[in-house]
Write a protein that holds these residues in place. Structure first.
Motif, PDB file in Angstrom:
ATOM      1  N   GLY A  77      22.911  25.243  36.181  1.00 44.82           N
ATOM      2  CA  GLY A  77      22.040  24.926  37.231  1.00 44.82           C
ATOM      3  C   GLY A  77      23.152  24.354  38.263  1.00 44.82           C
ATOM      4  N   SER A  78      24.634  24.498  38.566  1.00 48.22           N
ATOM      5  CA  SER A  78      25.626  23.992  39.079  1.00 48.22           C
ATOM      6  C   SER A  78      24.542  23.611  40.218  1.00 48.22           C
ATOM      7  CB  SER A  78      26.887  24.950  38.750  1.00 48.22           C
ATOM      8  OG  SER A  78      27.587  24.293  38.072  1.00 48.22           O
ATOM      9  N   SER A  79      25.247  22.521  41.335  1.00 46.82           N
ATOM     10  CA  SER A  79      25.183  22.725  43.059  1.00 46.82           C
ATOM     11  C   SER A  79      26.298  22.664  43.421  1.00 46.82           C
ATOM     12  CB  SER A  79      24.587  21.635  43.126  1.00 46.82           C
ATOM     13  OG  SER A  79      25.391  20.070  42.187  1.00 46.82           O
ATOM     14  N   ASP A  80      27.822  23.132  42.744  1.00 47.68           N
ATOM     15  CA  ASP A  80      28.888  23.319  43.457  1.00 47.68           C
ATOM     16  C   ASP A  80      29.440  24.574  43.367  1.00 47.68           C
ATOM     17  OD1 ASP A  80      29.650  23.621  40.634  1.00 47.68           O
ATOM     18  OD2 ASP A  80      30.479  21.943  40.914  1.00 47.68           O
ATOM     19  N   ARG A  81      30.297  25.302  43.671  1.00 48.15           N
ATOM     20  CA  ARG A  81      30.468  26.423  43.582  1.00 48.15           C
ATOM     21  C   ARG A  81      31.269  27.029  42.493  1.00 48.15           C
ATOM     22  NH1 ARG A  81      35.668  26.916  46.054  1.00 48.15           N
ATOM     23  NH2 ARG A  81      35.173  28.904  46.906  1.00 48.15           N
ATOM     24  N   THR A  82      31.170  26.329  41.143  1.00 52.35           N
ATOM     25  CA  THR A  82      30.736  26.803  39.807  1.00 52.35           C
ATOM     26  C   THR A  82      30.815  27.893  39.689  1.00 52.35           C
ATOM     27  OG1 THR A  82      30.790  24.028  38.910  1.00 52.35           O
ATOM     28  CG2 THR A  82      30.867  26.552  37.356  1.00 52.35           C
ATOM     29  N   ALA A  83      29.443  28.829  39.543  1.00 49.71           N
ATOM     30  CA  ALA A  83      29.623  30.090  39.423  1.00 49.71           C
ATOM     31  C   ALA A  83      30.495  30.686  40.414  1.00 49.71           C
ATOM     32  CB  ALA A  83      27.438  30.194  39.581  1.00 49.71           C
ATOM     33  N   GLU A  84      30.135  30.552  41.111  1.00 54.35           N
ATOM     34  CA  GLU A  84      31.345  31.613  42.326  1.00 54.35           C
ATOM     35  C   GLU A  84      32.648  31.502  42.176  1.00 54.35           C
ATOM     36  OE1 GLU A  84      32.658  31.175  46.751  1.00 54.35           O
ATOM     37  OE2 GLU A  84      30.727  30.377  46.412  1.00 54.35           O
ATOM     38  N   ILE A  85      33.649  30.859  42.014  1.00 60.98           N
ATOM     39  CA  ILE A  85      34.512  30.272  41.250  1.00 60.98           C
ATOM     40  C   ILE A  85      35.282  30.678  39.779  1.00 60.98           C
ATOM     41  CG2 ILE A  85      36.000  28.551  40.942  1.00 60.98           C
ATOM     42  CD1 ILE A  85      35.779  26.510  42.932  1.00 60.98           C
ATOM     43  N   ALA A  86      33.720  31.065  39.074  1.00 63.88           N
ATOM     44  CA  ALA A  86      33.894  31.409  37.361  1.00 63.88           C
ATOM     45  C   ALA A  86      34.275  32.887  37.762  1.00 63.88           C
ATOM     46  CB  ALA A  86      33.135  30.936  37.001  1.00 63.88           C
ATOM     47  N   ALA A  87      32.994  33.683  38.496  1.00 66.01           N
ATOM     48  CA  ALA A  87      33.124  35.013  38.556  1.00 66.01           C
ATOM     49  C   ALA A  87      34.418  35.784  39.008  1.00 66.01           C
ATOM     50  CB  ALA A  87      31.732  35.404  39.640  1.00 66.01           C
ATOM     51  N   ALA A  88      34.765  34.581  40.461  1.00 68.48           N
ATOM     52  CA  ALA A  88      35.830  35.251  40.793  1.00 68.48           C
ATOM     53  C   ALA A  88      37.246  35.307  39.841  1.00 68.48           C
ATOM     54  CB  ALA A  88      36.372  34.767  41.677  1.00 68.48           C
ATOM     55  N   ALA A  89      37.298  34.570  38.842  1.00 69.52           N
ATOM     56  CA  ALA A  89      38.693  34.395  38.195  1.00 69.52           C
ATOM     57  C   ALA A  89      38.185  34.815  36.737  1.00 69.52           C
ATOM     58  CB  ALA A  89      38.088  33.245  37.925  1.00 69.52           C
ATOM     59  N   GLY A  90      37.065  36.168  36.280  1.00 73.55           N
ATOM     60  CA  GLY A  90      37.239  37.210  35.744  1.00 73.55           C
ATOM     61  C   GLY A  90      36.069  36.748  35.001  1.00 73.55           C
TER      62      GLY A  90
END
Length: 324
Positions: A77-90
């Protein structure tokens, strides 16, 4: 060091360099591997870790180096861009709240790890903390080595030096404060056979799925010591191995947070004693921790809940398939 502990240490301790990727690719065969990162607001570090795994051993790696079949980030439930960055990285990113929502817990790292078992399929699961600043490909190969080459090994813990970095000041081996002040004394006192485990609270470890699915998971920071002790009590000391991964640098917490972490670790240990009938007072262990601050008018008290909820063994959970 006790003779039995010394013998185990010699037999079950290796270094990352002992496990080159070419060797592991040769022996992996049909065994599948999932790498899991529990993450909560780890925007600065999660992308680099995911990218290294993805390019070194995942779908973006040359075929002869593909050791990792699944790379999953469990976002708490991150409030930052953790999910977006992780997905973009693979990585495949799964929200913790969407996994087995009918099974309520108290939140925390351990609960995220438990839920990850429901959305991954690997025969071996590798857990990596998402706040690592020193992550290298050898973290994956080192943790996989003993499991891919020895069927009697079921859990592999990371070993490393943990410096305490505060600005320009570096204190060698000063980062494992809860380990040295809480976990190690507990193990030496109550489970002395585990005294040779260098980093009992290491957040980087790998285990076979049947073992993980057979064990309860404390929701909070007691999960590492719980899995270690439960593995030992169920399968014996030789089911555990450890691998030296060098130096671990990560985000440090203030002492007040470490106090809560220590309380959760002690509660998990106490629960294990209660279950085997060794501690009749376990039922009276406090579910909260009091901490104090001095202000202008004297001391004020803050009461922190100590996570005591444990998720049941995944193998006992009967739910529709949530893989995917």
């Amino acid at each position: 060091m006790r003779e039995d502990v010394a013998a185990w240490f010699e037999r079950r301790t290796t270094t990352a360099s002992d496990w080159p990727v070419d060797l592991l690719a040769t022996v992996k065969g049909p065994t599948t591997v999932s790498v899991v990162l529990p993450a909560l607001n780890e925007e600065p570090t999660v992308g680099r870790i995911v990218e290294i795994v993805h390019r070194s051993f995942g779908a973006a790696a040359p075929e002869h180096r593909r050791l990792v079949d699944e790379l999953v980030v469990i976002d708490g439930g991150s409030s930052d861009r953790t999910a977006e960055i992780a997905a973009a990285a693979g990585a495949r990113v799964v929200q913790r709240a969407e996994i087995l929502p009918e099974h309520t817990g108290s939140g925390g790292k351990g609960e995220a790890m438990w839920r990850s078992l429901a959305v991954t399929t690997g025969d071996i699961v590798v857990f990596v903390d998402a706040d690592l600043q020193s992550f290298t490909p050898s973290y994956v190969t080192g943790l996989l080595g003993p499991l891919l080459t020895d069927d009697s090994v079921h859990l592999v813990k990371a070993v490393y030096e943990r410096p305490l970095v505060e600005g320009a000041t570096v204190v060698p081996a000063g980062g494992g404060r809860v380990t040295e002040l809480v976990a190690r004394p507990l193990l030496n006192l109550l489970w002395p056979e585990l005294a040779g485990v260098v980093q009992p609270l290491a957040g980087e470890y790998a285990a076979r799925r049947p073992l993980l699915e057979s064990l309860p998971f404390p929701c909070g920071y007691g999960v590492e010591i719980a899995l270690l002790v439960d593995t030992y009590e169920r399968l014996g000391l030789d089911a555990i191995a450890q691998v030296d991964l060098g130096v671990r640098v990560h985000r440090h917490h203030e002492e007040r947070f470490l106090g809560v972490m220590a309380a959760e670790i002690m509660r998990a240990a106490t629960e294990r004693l209660r279950r085997r009938g060794d501690l009749s007072l376990a039922a009276d262990v406090s579910a909260s921790l009091l901490q104090f601050d001095r202000g202008a008018s004297g001391f004020s008290v803050t009461e922190h809940p100590v996570a005591g909820v444990e998720m049941p063994p995944m193998a006992s959970v009967r739910a529709p398939s949530v893989h995917g």
